[in-house]
Design a protein around this motif. Structure first.
Motif, PDB file in Angstrom:
ATOM      1  N   TRP A  30       0.816  -1.216   0.000  1.00  0.00           N
ATOM      2  CA  TRP A  30       0.000   0.000   0.000  1.00  0.00           C
ATOM      3  C   TRP A  30       0.853   1.270   0.000  1.00  0.00           C
ATOM      4  CZ3 TRP A  30      -4.559  -1.042   3.923  1.00  0.00           C
ATOM      5  CH2 TRP A  30      -5.422  -2.005   3.365  1.00  0.00           C
ATOM      6  N   LEU A 134      -3.445   9.669   0.848  1.00  0.00           N
ATOM      7  CA  LEU A 134      -3.938   8.398   1.382  1.00  0.00           C
ATOM      8  C   LEU A 134      -4.016   8.406   2.907  1.00  0.00           C
ATOM      9  CD1 LEU A 134      -1.831   5.987  -0.864  1.00  0.00           C
ATOM     10  CD2 LEU A 134      -4.290   6.439  -1.056  1.00  0.00           C
ATOM     11  N   TYR A 136      -4.234   5.569   5.831  1.00  0.00           N
ATOM     12  CA  TYR A 136      -4.010   4.139   6.051  1.00  0.00           C
ATOM     13  C   TYR A 136      -4.369   3.832   7.511  1.00  0.00           C
ATOM     14  CZ  TYR A 136      -1.248  -0.268   6.185  1.00  0.00           C
ATOM     15  OH  TYR A 136      -0.816  -1.568   6.324  1.00  0.00           O
ATOM     16  N   ASP A 197     -12.533   8.023  -0.470  1.00  0.00           N
ATOM     17  CA  ASP A 197     -12.753   6.899  -1.378  1.00  0.00           C
ATOM     18  C   ASP A 197     -11.928   5.709  -0.903  1.00  0.00           C
ATOM     19  OD1 ASP A 197     -14.353   8.522  -3.013  1.00  0.00           O
ATOM     20  OD2 ASP A 197     -12.598   9.231  -4.138  1.00  0.00           O
ATOM     21  N   ILE A 198     -12.599   4.659  -0.454  1.00  0.00           N
ATOM     22  CA  ILE A 198     -11.886   3.478   0.017  1.00  0.00           C
ATOM     23  C   ILE A 198     -11.264   2.743  -1.163  1.00  0.00           C
ATOM     24  CG2 ILE A 198     -12.145   1.225   1.129  1.00  0.00           C
ATOM     25  CD1 ILE A 198     -14.166   2.476   2.995  1.00  0.00           C
ATOM     26  N   GLN A 199      -9.963   2.510  -1.084  1.00  0.00           N
ATOM     27  CA  GLN A 199      -9.211   1.867  -2.147  1.00  0.00           C
ATOM     28  C   GLN A 199      -9.073   0.362  -1.943  1.00  0.00           C
ATOM     29  OE1 GLN A 199      -7.805   4.140  -4.762  1.00  0.00           O
ATOM     30  NE2 GLN A 199      -9.482   5.139  -3.667  1.00  0.00           N
ATOM     31  N   ASP A 200      -8.928  -0.044  -0.692  1.00  0.00           N
ATOM     32  CA  ASP A 200      -8.696  -1.461  -0.416  1.00  0.00           C
ATOM     33  C   ASP A 200      -8.941  -1.722   1.068  1.00  0.00           C
ATOM     34  OD1 ASP A 200      -8.094  -4.087  -0.896  1.00  0.00           O
ATOM     35  OD2 ASP A 200      -6.002  -3.746  -1.482  1.00  0.00           O
ATOM     36  N   ALA A 221      -7.730   4.470   2.281  1.00  0.00           N
ATOM     37  CA  ALA A 221      -8.702   5.402   1.701  1.00  0.00           C
ATOM     38  C   ALA A 221      -7.979   6.590   1.091  1.00  0.00           C
ATOM     39  CB  ALA A 221      -9.697   5.860   2.756  1.00  0.00           C
ATOM     40  N   ARG A 222      -8.553   7.132   0.035  1.00  0.00           N
ATOM     41  CA  ARG A 222      -7.951   8.256  -0.675  1.00  0.00           C
ATOM     42  C   ARG A 222      -8.833   9.497  -0.571  1.00  0.00           C
ATOM     43  NH1 ARG A 222      -3.967   8.326  -4.354  1.00  0.00           N
ATOM     44  NH2 ARG A 222      -4.124   6.070  -4.719  1.00  0.00           N
TER      45      ARG A 222
END
Length: 230
Positions: A30, A134, A136, A197-200, A221-222
């Motif tokens: 990440w 980001l 984290y 915006d959740i990325q993973d 999240a971004r």
């Protein structure tokens, strides 16, 4: 749940700063896409463990903050060349808007029992993130084993559970040495991070600060990029 002094617990963390050890793993996949000169903030950095791991990966612009002066003292002792600061009025940060490319929040939400306090923290971290930056998060999930359920039920009248214990969205309990901790269902994080915006997302096993096995979750999240002319 109302916001109280439990949402900082500074006295507790000062008292245990020399003895507690944290284990949430850093998922380097990440961070691989970030330049090694990315500005990184570790909020609730404790004694600097995660910052040291980031430094070993080659990151050079690292800042750690914590509300516990005891933890920051330990961090400076272990990592004298790194940049650390004590937060006088958490979650307020002494940084301008859009100052960081990455904010790391490891095992911090579990230490904040109050909904409003968690929301204020995420709002402040979003403020200091650059557009496209980001966030984290690594934290603890609601336990479904008998020991965890018993603890949530025992402290439900004092600290709440989100709803009833069978369908609780979170559980709060007190540890034997005086900390108040909160565990969440996975569904809590998209709600808390509604402006990002959740990325993973990934599930992980993790040892708690008192050495117990627990289920963990990590969320990347971004912050949305700015849209001009809209």
């Amino acid at each position: 749940m109302t916001d109280t002094d439990l949402d900082n617990q500074t006295s507790y963390w000062d008292a245990v700063s020399a003895t507690k050890r944290f284990t949430h793993p850093l998922h380097t996949e990440w961070t691989d896409a970030l330049g090694r000169d990315a500005a990184v903030l570790d909020y609730g950095c404790g004694y600097g463990r995660t910052m040291a791991e980031l430094a070993q990966l080659g990151f050079t612009d690292l800042t750690g903050v914590d509300s516990s002066a005891g933890m920051i003292e330990q961090a400076r002792e272990h990592h004298p060349t790194m940049r650390f600061a004590v937060l006088d009025a958490p979650p307020a940060l002494p940084f301008a808007d859009a100052s960081f490319d990455l904010v790391v929040l490891f095992a911090v939400l579990t230490c904040i029992p109050g909904d409003e306090a968690q929301e204020r923290l995420i709002g402040e971290l979003t403020r200091v993130l650059r557009p496209g930056g980001l966030l984290y998060i690594s934290d603890l999930l609601l336990g479904e084993d008998p020991r965890s359920i018993e603890r949530y039920e025992r402290f439900a009248a004092t600290h709440g559970t989100g709803t009833g214990t069978a369908t609780a969205t979170y559980g709060v309990f007190e540890t034997s040495d005086g900390a108040v901790c909160r565990h969440h269902r996975a569904e809590h994080f998209p709600h808390l991070l509604a402006g990002l915006d959740i990325q993973d997302t990934r599930r992980i096993p993790v040892a708690t600060m008192n050495g117990n096995e627990a289920a963990g979750i990590q969320v990347l999240a971004r912050k949305p990029a700015q849209v001009f002319g809209s």
